[in-house]
Scaffold this active site. Structure first.
Site, PDB file in Angstrom:
ATOM      1  N   HIS A  86       0.865  -1.184   0.000  1.00 51.88           N
ATOM      2  CA  HIS A  86       0.000   0.000   0.000  1.00 51.88           C
ATOM      3  C   HIS A  86       0.904   1.239   0.000  1.00 51.88           C
ATOM      4  CE1 HIS A  86      -4.239  -1.313   1.519  1.00 51.88           C
ATOM      5  NE2 HIS A  86      -4.258  -1.004   0.241  1.00 51.88           N
ATOM      6  N   ASP A  88       0.965   4.146   1.293  1.00 49.63           N
ATOM      7  CA  ASP A  88       1.371   4.889   2.508  1.00 49.63           C
ATOM      8  C   ASP A  88       2.584   4.250   3.194  1.00 49.63           C
ATOM      9  OD1 ASP A  88      -0.710   2.932   2.925  1.00 49.63           O
ATOM     10  OD2 ASP A  88      -0.907   3.575   5.013  1.00 49.63           O
ATOM     11  N   ASP A 196      -0.306  -3.638   8.540  1.00 51.52           N
ATOM     12  CA  ASP A 196      -1.758  -3.387   8.479  1.00 51.52           C
ATOM     13  C   ASP A 196      -2.484  -4.725   8.510  1.00 51.52           C
ATOM     14  OD1 ASP A 196      -1.091  -0.774   8.171  1.00 51.52           O
ATOM     15  OD2 ASP A 196      -2.149  -0.473   6.271  1.00 51.52           O
ATOM     16  N   HIS A 260      -0.263   3.641  13.174  1.00 54.06           N
ATOM     17  CA  HIS A 260      -1.149   3.680  11.997  1.00 54.06           C
ATOM     18  C   HIS A 260      -2.542   4.096  12.488  1.00 54.06           C
ATOM     19  CE1 HIS A 260      -3.043   2.424   8.216  1.00 54.06           C
ATOM     20  NE2 HIS A 260      -1.841   2.305   7.705  1.00 54.06           N
TER      21      HIS A 260
END
Ligand SMILES: [Zn+2]
Ligand SMILES: [Zn+2]
Length: 303
Positions: A86, A88, A196, A260
């Site tokens: 991802h 980010d 994540d 996060h």
């Protein structure tokens, strides 16, 4: 004779304490944010200082500035571990690579990540080929120092050096698959970084009894969530406060810190409260540049 015994005993205690303290890890949250731009929470990235090495986990927006704030030289960063692709988590890899090169990283930058990392890195090299060539020809920067290598990883031990061991394990961030969490071991000390994920049994299995769990969090006020299908989809692959409390209850790390951080409609204090309502151990809301020192004792140092 008694005096001699006493002195030997004191010496033994001193040596034992020194040996225990040799097993030491320092973890610094460089960026605790998400894709949403924030001046307080930069993109996801964690620095782990262990056994004389500086290991970087993810390379989100602003990582180079945060390292500068810590006075950690980019030329000391040789290993970057990506949890998943991802944007980010990877958007400042080029900055770590090229700015490190400008500051003459003496050996290659090694990047570890899931399937797809090779293509990402090769495309970065292509995108910056003009700049690399120019800096080499005009400024004389050594091309050998600008090398970036890639290892596409599978679950298991992926790095082992100087008594440091990094283990990758799959987490549940579907449809992003594979997505990894990492466990770092050094002597008696251990850290898990979730990457994540929503609730993940594999993460629970790898986190049992660790010193520190660095775990992602997402909390949206229920009234907002009910009306927003897009946020529901995002929440589905992240971890709610209730889910985090369940992970902590099962794994009981010596300390846990949230990163996060995605909080919508609630306050960060609400989120911490929601976790601690269901879990009595040490858990902290993470902030950029917060450090956690893991030795015989655990020290949490806000920036
Ligand atoms: Zn993310
Ligand atoms: Zn993600």
């Amino acid at each position: 004779m008694n005096q001699l015994k006493k002195s030997l005993f004191v010496l033994f205690i001193i040596l034992y304490a020194a040996a225990c303290n040799a097993d030491f890890i320092k973890v610094t949250l460089l960026g605790t944010g998400s894709p949403r731009p924030s001046i307080d929470r930069y993109g996801p990235s964690v620095l782990v200082e262990v056994g004389g090495k500086h290991l970087l986990f993810d390379s989100g927006r602003g990582v180079v500035q945060r390292l500068k704030q810590l006075e950690v030289s980019l030329s000391d960063i040789h290993h970057v571990f990506l949890t998943h692709l991802h944007s980010d988590h990877i958007s400042a890899l080029d900055d770590v690579w090229l700015t490190g090169w400008i500051y003459q990283r003496p050996s290659p930058l090694n990047v570890y990540g899931p399937k797809g990392t090779k293509s990402y890195v090769e495309n970065l090299k292509q995108a910056y080929a003009f700049d690399v060539q120019l800096r080499n020809q005009y400024s004389g920067l050594d091309l050998n120092a600008g090398v970036m290598t890639t290892s596409e990883i599978e679950p298991g031990v992926i790095y082992s050096e100087n008594g440091i061991r990094v283990t990758a394990f799959l987490v549940n961030h579907k449809p992003v698959d594979p997505a990894y969490g990492y466990r770092i071991d050094f002597g008696k000390r251990s850290v898990v970084i979730s990457g994540d994920t929503t609730y993940s049994q594999s993460l629970v299995d790898h986190t049992l009894g660790v010193d520190l769990l660095v775990h992602e969090i997402m909390s949206v006020k229920s009234k907002i969530l009910e009306k927003n299908p897009r946020l529901q989809k995002i929440q589905h692959y992240h971890t709610s406060p209730e889910q985090l409390a369940k992970v902590l209850e099962k794994t009981k790390p010596r300390a846990a810190v949230m990163t996060h951080v995605i909080v919508i409609g609630n306050s960060e204090d609400d989120v911490l409260q929601q976790v601690t309502d269901h879990y009595a151990g040490d858990v902290y809301m993470g902030h950029d540049l917060m450090s956690i020192e893991l030795g015989n004792n655990i020290k949490v140092i806000p920036y």
